[in-house]
Motif scaffolding. Structure first.
Motif, PDB file in Angstrom:
ATOM      1  N   ASP A 132     -41.654  20.401  -1.942  1.00 26.26           N
ATOM      2  CA  ASP A 132     -42.691  21.411  -2.162  1.00 26.26           C
ATOM      3  C   ASP A 132     -43.396  21.705  -0.848  1.00 26.26           C
ATOM      4  OD1 ASP A 132     -44.888  22.947  -2.885  1.00 26.26           O
ATOM      5  OD2 ASP A 132     -45.252  21.845  -4.743  1.00 26.26           O
TER       6      ASP A 132
ATOM      7  N   ASP B 138     -42.615  12.735   2.209  1.00 27.56           N
ATOM      8  CA  ASP B 138     -41.873  14.001   2.223  1.00 27.56           C
ATOM      9  C   ASP B 138     -41.653  14.508   0.800  1.00 27.56           C
ATOM     10  OD1 ASP B 138     -40.630  16.166   3.303  1.00 27.56           O
ATOM     11  OD2 ASP B 138     -38.813  15.107   3.930  1.00 27.56           O
ATOM     12  N   THR B 139     -41.699  15.813   0.660  1.00 28.61           N
ATOM     13  CA  THR B 139     -41.509  16.452  -0.635  1.00 28.61           C
ATOM     14  C   THR B 139     -40.885  17.817  -0.424  1.00 28.61           C
ATOM     15  OG1 THR B 139     -42.662  17.436  -2.541  1.00 28.61           O
ATOM     16  CG2 THR B 139     -43.897  17.267  -0.509  1.00 28.61           C
TER      17      THR B 139
ATOM     18  N   LEU C 261     -47.053  20.385   0.744  1.00 27.81           N
ATOM     19  CA  LEU C 261     -47.033  19.583   1.966  1.00 27.81           C
ATOM     20  C   LEU C 261     -47.874  20.247   3.056  1.00 27.81           C
ATOM     21  CD1 LEU C 261     -45.707  16.936   2.871  1.00 27.81           C
ATOM     22  CD2 LEU C 261     -43.852  18.286   3.842  1.00 27.81           C
TER      23      LEU C 261
ATOM     24  N   THR D 273     -44.743   8.569  -5.658  1.00 30.13           N
ATOM     25  CA  THR D 273     -45.082   9.951  -5.982  1.00 30.13           C
ATOM     26  C   THR D 273     -44.580  10.336  -7.368  1.00 30.13           C
ATOM     27  OG1 THR D 273     -45.004  10.564  -3.644  1.00 30.13           O
ATOM     28  CG2 THR D 273     -44.824  12.346  -5.244  1.00 30.13           C
ATOM     29  N   GLU D 274     -43.347   9.943  -7.689  1.00 31.19           N
ATOM     30  CA  GLU D 274     -42.803  10.345  -8.983  1.00 31.19           C
ATOM     31  C   GLU D 274     -43.535   9.688 -10.141  1.00 31.19           C
ATOM     32  OE1 GLU D 274     -39.804   7.108  -7.530  1.00 31.19           O
ATOM     33  OE2 GLU D 274     -41.021   8.715  -6.653  1.00 31.19           O
TER      34      GLU D 274
ATOM     35  N   VAL E  28     -48.695  15.036  -3.622  1.00 30.70           N
ATOM     36  CA  VAL E  28     -48.274  14.552  -2.306  1.00 30.70           C
ATOM     37  C   VAL E  28     -48.925  13.187  -2.099  1.00 30.70           C
ATOM     38  CG1 VAL E  28     -48.327  14.901   0.198  1.00 30.70           C
ATOM     39  CG2 VAL E  28     -48.027  16.868  -1.334  1.00 30.70           C
TER      40      VAL E  28
ATOM     41  N   ASP F 163     -40.084   9.718   4.828  1.00 36.83           N
ATOM     42  CA  ASP F 163     -39.493   9.528   3.514  1.00 36.83           C
ATOM     43  C   ASP F 163     -40.353   8.596   2.672  1.00 36.83           C
ATOM     44  OD1 ASP F 163     -37.468   7.850   1.656  1.00 36.83           O
ATOM     45  OD2 ASP F 163     -36.654   9.865   2.023  1.00 36.83           O
ATOM     46  N   GLU F 164     -40.427   8.892   1.395  1.00 40.91           N
ATOM     47  CA  GLU F 164     -41.216   8.091   0.446  1.00 40.91           C
ATOM     48  C   GLU F 164     -40.875   6.606   0.527  1.00 40.91           C
ATOM     49  OE1 GLU F 164     -43.535   7.200  -3.144  1.00 40.91           O
ATOM     50  OE2 GLU F 164     -43.383   9.126  -2.119  1.00 40.91           O
TER      51      GLU F 164
END
Length: 269
Positions: free
Chosen positions: A140, A137-138, A144, A105-106, A118, A161-162
């Protein structure tokens, strides 16, 4: 209603997963005219338009202009180029849903500053509204919630979790292909016993489908096995042979191979 919940969706990439998503969304009542597809050569987008009546665009910028949600569904090696096009076309009012494997995601967010991102891992069963989608998960919560809203009508939605999403891609994303491979092997075994091909295929498919329904209804794999396998019976003999053939270890190795491939090409910020 969230800022991203007006139902306008742009699909950047129109391959297998985008097709499954479009089919599921339309079956769930999503108006096809609120879906716009764009693909690198244009062929994928045109095929979806012909089959499902969605709109098409000639460029990424044109596809996302009127969309609130942008679904990025390209191959990993095409992602950098797609993000370069999106960087000049997306704004904070968009939600970017990344279906791309091996891109954290990052890494996506670093190329699209200020755009909510997301990551989602659906499987192809969303086409039948019987899939499962795992969201990364984020913090934001608005983004989400909007992502969950898009997938809610297509099956179950989970948030993890990512760090688990590469394993999720191997287990859940690739899972239908692995199960279908087993179904084909089961049907082939039936054909080898003299069962007509059409009948063997049907019996194998219904065995997989029916077992899936039992498991989805709350039965554990052990309970399903116990309900079929009587001591000294033919099912027990069949299961023993699978164990001798190291089926559990083969499956573990298959999932591990998929995870290692995904991590091997993982892109981080």
């Amino acid at each position: 209603m969230t800022a991203h919940a007006d139902g306008t969706v742009a699909l950047v990439g129109c391959g297998r997963m985008a097709r499954a998503l479009v089919r599921g969304l339309i079956a769930a009542g999503h108006p096809p005219q609120r879906l716009t597809g764009v693909s690198r050569t244009g062929r994928g987008a045109r095929a979806l338009a012909e089959e499902y009546g969605i709109r098409t665009a000639g460029t990424v910028a044109a596809a996302v202009r009127d969309a609130s949600v942008v679904v990025l569904a390209v191959h990993p090696h095409e992602t950098a180029d797609a993000l370069a096009e999106l960087a000049g076309a997306t704004t904070p009012r968009h939600l970017l849903l990344s279906l791309v494997a091996s891109w954290r995601t990052e890494a996506i967010a670093a190329r699209l500053p200020d755009v909510p991102v997301v990551r989602a891992v659906p499987n192809v069963a969303v086409a039948e509204r019987n899939g499962v989608t795992v969201l990364g998960d984020t913090p934001d919560g608005t983004a989400l919630a909007a992502a969950r809203g898009l997938f809610d009508g297509l099956g179950q939605v989970l948030v993890l979790d990512e760090d688990l999403l590469e394993a999720v891609s191997a287990l859940s994303g690739a899972g239908p292909a692995l199960v279908a491979g087993f179904a084909e092997a089961l049907a082939a075994a039936g054909r080898a016993q003299g069962i007509p091909a059409v009948t063997a295929d049907l019996l194998a498919a219904r065995a997989v489908c029916g077992t899936g329904a039992l498991l989805a209804g709350g039965a554990t794999p052990a309970a399903v096995i116990d309900s079929v396998a009587s001591p000294g019976g033919m099912t027990e003999a069949a299961l023993r042979r699978l164990d001798e053939g190291a089926l559990p270890e083969s499956v573990r190795q298959a999932v591990d191979a998929a995870v290692r491939l995904s991590y091997g090409r993982l892109v981080t910020a």
